[in-house]
Structures are given as structure tokens and as C-alpha cells.
Write a protein that holds these residues in place. Structure first.
Motif, PDB file in Angstrom:
ATOM      1  N   HIS A 152      -7.384 -52.464 -14.958  1.00 49.61           N
ATOM      2  CA  HIS A 152      -8.612 -52.279 -15.398  1.00 49.61           C
ATOM      3  C   HIS A 152      -8.493 -50.816 -15.625  1.00 49.61           C
ATOM      4  O   HIS A 152      -9.390 -50.553 -16.781  1.00 49.61           O
ATOM      5  CB  HIS A 152      -9.669 -52.511 -14.261  1.00 49.61           C
ATOM      6  CG  HIS A 152     -10.019 -53.892 -14.072  1.00 49.61           C
ATOM      7  ND1 HIS A 152     -10.811 -54.285 -13.027  1.00 49.61           N
ATOM      8  CD2 HIS A 152      -9.412 -55.069 -14.319  1.00 49.61           C
ATOM      9  CE1 HIS A 152     -10.923 -55.670 -12.874  1.00 49.61           C
ATOM     10  NE2 HIS A 152      -9.840 -56.026 -13.595  1.00 49.61           N
ATOM     11  N   LYS A 210      -9.389 -62.479 -20.999  1.00 48.27           N
ATOM     12  CA  LYS A 210      -9.811 -63.056 -19.728  1.00 48.27           C
ATOM     13  C   LYS A 210      -9.696 -61.535 -18.807  1.00 48.27           C
ATOM     14  O   LYS A 210      -9.016 -60.530 -18.970  1.00 48.27           O
ATOM     15  CB  LYS A 210      -8.756 -64.038 -19.108  1.00 48.27           C
ATOM     16  CG  LYS A 210      -8.976 -64.429 -17.629  1.00 48.27           C
ATOM     17  CD  LYS A 210      -7.957 -65.558 -17.358  1.00 48.27           C
ATOM     18  CE  LYS A 210      -6.365 -65.011 -17.311  1.00 48.27           C
ATOM     19  NZ  LYS A 210      -5.643 -65.996 -16.732  1.00 48.27           N
ATOM     20  N   VAL A 211     -10.711 -61.607 -17.714  1.00 39.65           N
ATOM     21  CA  VAL A 211     -10.623 -60.722 -16.917  1.00 39.65           C
ATOM     22  C   VAL A 211     -10.640 -61.265 -15.357  1.00 39.65           C
ATOM     23  O   VAL A 211     -11.206 -61.992 -14.883  1.00 39.65           O
ATOM     24  CB  VAL A 211     -12.138 -59.787 -16.792  1.00 39.65           C
ATOM     25  CG1 VAL A 211     -11.911 -58.784 -15.973  1.00 39.65           C
ATOM     26  CG2 VAL A 211     -12.136 -59.320 -18.407  1.00 39.65           C
ATOM     27  N   THR A 212      -9.510 -60.700 -14.715  1.00 34.62           N
ATOM     28  CA  THR A 212      -9.263 -61.119 -13.408  1.00 34.62           C
ATOM     29  C   THR A 212      -9.732 -60.082 -12.437  1.00 34.62           C
ATOM     30  O   THR A 212      -9.835 -58.952 -12.905  1.00 34.62           O
ATOM     31  CB  THR A 212      -7.744 -61.546 -12.971  1.00 34.62           C
ATOM     32  OG1 THR A 212      -6.958 -60.508 -13.444  1.00 34.62           O
ATOM     33  CG2 THR A 212      -7.448 -62.836 -14.075  1.00 34.62           C
ATOM     34  N   PRO A 213      -9.714 -60.064 -11.166  1.00 36.85           N
ATOM     35  CA  PRO A 213     -10.080 -59.093 -10.329  1.00 36.85           C
ATOM     36  C   PRO A 213      -9.229 -57.895 -10.355  1.00 36.85           C
ATOM     37  O   PRO A 213      -9.596 -56.663  -9.966  1.00 36.85           O
ATOM     38  CB  PRO A 213      -9.740 -59.702  -8.867  1.00 36.85           C
ATOM     39  CG  PRO A 213     -10.340 -61.032  -8.997  1.00 36.85           C
ATOM     40  CD  PRO A 213      -9.511 -61.500 -10.489  1.00 36.85           C
ATOM     41  N   LYS A 214      -8.179 -57.981 -10.848  1.00 38.19           N
ATOM     42  CA  LYS A 214      -7.140 -56.735 -10.898  1.00 38.19           C
ATOM     43  C   LYS A 214      -6.559 -56.320 -12.388  1.00 38.19           C
ATOM     44  O   LYS A 214      -6.324 -55.152 -12.535  1.00 38.19           O
ATOM     45  CB  LYS A 214      -5.928 -56.808 -10.124  1.00 38.19           C
ATOM     46  CG  LYS A 214      -6.158 -56.862  -8.703  1.00 38.19           C
ATOM     47  CD  LYS A 214      -4.922 -56.794  -7.918  1.00 38.19           C
ATOM     48  CE  LYS A 214      -5.392 -56.794  -6.276  1.00 38.19           C
ATOM     49  NZ  LYS A 214      -5.144 -55.677  -5.597  1.00 38.19           N
ATOM     50  N   LYS A 215      -6.494 -57.362 -13.474  1.00 35.64           N
ATOM     51  CA  LYS A 215      -5.958 -57.101 -14.697  1.00 35.64           C
ATOM     52  C   LYS A 215      -7.133 -57.558 -15.765  1.00 35.64           C
ATOM     53  O   LYS A 215      -8.073 -58.521 -15.807  1.00 35.64           O
ATOM     54  CB  LYS A 215      -4.747 -58.204 -14.706  1.00 35.64           C
ATOM     55  CG  LYS A 215      -3.708 -57.978 -13.774  1.00 35.64           C
ATOM     56  CD  LYS A 215      -2.995 -56.706 -14.131  1.00 35.64           C
ATOM     57  CE  LYS A 215      -1.722 -56.628 -13.304  1.00 35.64           C
ATOM     58  NZ  LYS A 215      -0.954 -55.488 -13.535  1.00 35.64           N
ATOM     59  N   GLN A 263     -16.755 -62.450 -14.337  1.00 32.18           N
ATOM     60  CA  GLN A 263     -15.790 -61.345 -14.130  1.00 32.18           C
ATOM     61  C   GLN A 263     -16.049 -60.316 -15.151  1.00 32.18           C
ATOM     62  O   GLN A 263     -16.095 -60.567 -16.386  1.00 32.18           O
ATOM     63  CB  GLN A 263     -14.415 -61.866 -14.069  1.00 32.18           C
ATOM     64  CG  GLN A 263     -13.801 -62.823 -12.867  1.00 32.18           C
ATOM     65  CD  GLN A 263     -13.727 -62.033 -11.601  1.00 32.18           C
ATOM     66  OE1 GLN A 263     -13.638 -60.787 -11.535  1.00 32.18           O
ATOM     67  NE2 GLN A 263     -13.978 -62.642 -10.532  1.00 32.18           N
ATOM     68  N   CYS A 275      -1.119 -57.756 -20.439  1.00 35.78           N
ATOM     69  CA  CYS A 275      -2.422 -57.581 -19.537  1.00 35.78           C
ATOM     70  C   CYS A 275      -2.177 -56.202 -19.101  1.00 35.78           C
ATOM     71  O   CYS A 275      -0.974 -55.646 -19.105  1.00 35.78           O
ATOM     72  CB  CYS A 275      -2.459 -58.411 -18.431  1.00 35.78           C
ATOM     73  SG  CYS A 275      -0.826 -58.369 -17.224  1.00 35.78           S
ATOM     74  N   TRP A 278      -6.850 -59.214 -19.494  1.00 35.37           N
ATOM     75  CA  TRP A 278      -5.698 -60.018 -20.268  1.00 35.37           C
ATOM     76  C   TRP A 278      -6.189 -59.942 -21.693  1.00 35.37           C
ATOM     77  O   TRP A 278      -7.553 -60.209 -21.870  1.00 35.37           O
ATOM     78  CB  TRP A 278      -5.655 -61.572 -19.849  1.00 35.37           C
ATOM     79  CG  TRP A 278      -4.937 -61.487 -18.484  1.00 35.37           C
ATOM     80  CD1 TRP A 278      -5.411 -61.152 -17.253  1.00 35.37           C
ATOM     81  CD2 TRP A 278      -3.618 -61.753 -18.312  1.00 35.37           C
ATOM     82  NE1 TRP A 278      -4.610 -61.381 -16.463  1.00 35.37           N
ATOM     83  CE2 TRP A 278      -3.296 -61.750 -16.683  1.00 35.37           C
ATOM     84  CE3 TRP A 278      -2.640 -62.068 -18.960  1.00 35.37           C
ATOM     85  CZ2 TRP A 278      -2.433 -62.147 -16.347  1.00 35.37           C
ATOM     86  CZ3 TRP A 278      -1.299 -62.279 -18.293  1.00 35.37           C
ATOM     87  CH2 TRP A 278      -1.241 -62.364 -17.070  1.00 35.37           C
TER      88      TRP A 278
END
Length: 65
Positions: A58, A36-41, A3, A55, A43
Motif C-alpha cells: 500500500h 484488487k486490494v488485499t490487506p497488504k497489497k 477493501q 502488486c 494488485w
């Protein structure tokens, strides 16, 4: 799959990168280390106080080179 995020200036942000971000009220800029990187945020932990985490979307962070 790894990600990643695209920051406000178009740079790729990955875990381990240092970012600049603003407080929700816009009063202060801070530095953080991406955890951490998620599809929307994105962290992160605060550089000046690693016990605090947060968080942001992006588009609300900027990678510091």
C-alpha cells in the motif's frame, strides 16, 4: 466489506483507480489500473501493457487523480 488501501500520500485507493508506482529497482515510474486490494497489497495491470500485472505494498503506490 469493501477493501481499500491508503497510499503513500494518505489517499484512499480502490479497485478501478489509476496509480503510479515504481519498478523494484527504482529506475522507472509506471501507471497502473487497480484490479484488487488485499490487506497488504494493491494488485494492478499496467496501463501501457494490460497483459502485465503486478502488486505493491500500500505504501509503495500513489493514486493519480
Amino acid at each position: 466489506m469493501l477493501q481499500h488501501a491508503i497510499d503513500v500520500s494518505g489517499k484512499i485507493v480502490l479497485p478501478g483507480d489509476t496509480i503510479a508506482f515504481g519498478h523494484d529497482n527504482g529506475s522507472t515510474l509506471e501507471l497502473g489500473k487497480v484490479t484488487k486490494v488485499t490487506p497488504k497489497k494493491v494488485w494492478f495491470t499496467y496501463i501501457n501493457n494490460p497483459t502485465f500485472t503486478g502488486c505493491r505494498d500500500h505504501s509503495r503506490v500513489c493514486k493519480v487523480i
